[in-house]
Design a protein around this motif. Structure first.
Motif, PDB file in Angstrom:
ATOM      1  N   ASP A  60       0.837  -1.202   0.000  1.00 27.97           N
ATOM      2  CA  ASP A  60       0.000   0.000   0.000  1.00 27.97           C
ATOM      3  C   ASP A  60       0.874   1.255   0.000  1.00 27.97           C
ATOM      4  OD1 ASP A  60      -2.358  -1.421  -0.071  1.00 27.97           O
ATOM      5  OD2 ASP A  60      -2.713  -1.294   2.110  1.00 27.97           O
ATOM      6  N   LYS A  61       1.939   1.268   0.789  1.00 27.10           N
ATOM      7  CA  LYS A  61       2.841   2.421   0.843  1.00 27.10           C
ATOM      8  C   LYS A  61       3.528   2.646  -0.504  1.00 27.10           C
ATOM      9  CE  LYS A  61       3.842   2.165   5.771  1.00 27.10           C
ATOM     10  NZ  LYS A  61       4.858   1.888   6.794  1.00 27.10           N
ATOM     11  N   GLU A  64       0.999   4.054  -2.969  1.00 19.94           N
ATOM     12  CA  GLU A  64       0.659   5.447  -2.651  1.00 19.94           C
ATOM     13  C   GLU A  64       1.735   6.402  -3.159  1.00 19.94           C
ATOM     14  OE1 GLU A  64      -0.024   5.738   1.518  1.00 19.94           O
ATOM     15  OE2 GLU A  64      -1.942   4.664   1.434  1.00 19.94           O
ATOM     16  N   LYS A  65       2.995   5.978  -3.079  1.00 14.60           N
ATOM     17  CA  LYS A  65       4.088   6.818  -3.552  1.00 14.60           C
ATOM     18  C   LYS A  65       4.047   6.969  -5.072  1.00 14.60           C
ATOM     19  CE  LYS A  65       7.321   5.895   0.179  1.00 14.60           C
ATOM     20  NZ  LYS A  65       8.624   5.287   0.548  1.00 14.60           N
ATOM     21  N   LEU A  67       1.399   7.105  -6.943  1.00 16.21           N
ATOM     22  CA  LEU A  67       0.281   7.950  -7.368  1.00 16.21           C
ATOM     23  C   LEU A  67       0.527   9.333  -6.979  1.00 16.21           C
ATOM     24  CD1 LEU A  67      -2.728   5.715  -6.315  1.00 16.21           C
ATOM     25  CD2 LEU A  67      -1.795   6.010  -8.598  1.00 16.21           C
TER      26      LEU A  67
END
Length: 67
Positions: A60-61, A64-65, A67
Motif C-alpha cells: 500500500d505504501k 501510494e508513492k 500515485l
C-alpha cells in the motif's frame, strides 16, 4: 518333499507379512508423533497472517508513492 515345498514358502510368506506389518506400525507411530497440535497450527497461522498484513501495508505504501 511335497510337504517341504508347501510349508517352506508359506513360512517365508508369513515372515515377510509380519515384517511388513511391523514396518507399517512404525510408520504409523512416526506419523502420530510428527503431526502438530491445534495450538501449534493456530500460532503458525497467526504468524502467517501477520506477515501477510505487513506485506499488504508495504505494498500500500509503495502504491501510494507512485500515485
Amino acid at each position: 518333499v511335497v510337504l517341504t515345498l508347501v510349508i517352506g514358502p508359506a513360512i517365508w510368506m508369513f515372515r515377510n507379512l509380519m515384517a511388513e506389518v511391523k514396518r507399517i506400525d512404525i510408520l504409523l507411530n512416526r506419523t502420530r508423533e510428527d503431526y502438530s497440535t491445534k495450538a501449534e497450527l493456530r500460532e503458525d497461522m497467526r504468524m502467517v497472517t501477520e506477515a501477510l498484513y505487513r506485506l499488504e501495508d508495504k505494498l500500500d505504501k509503495v502504491l501510494e508513492k507512485r500515485l
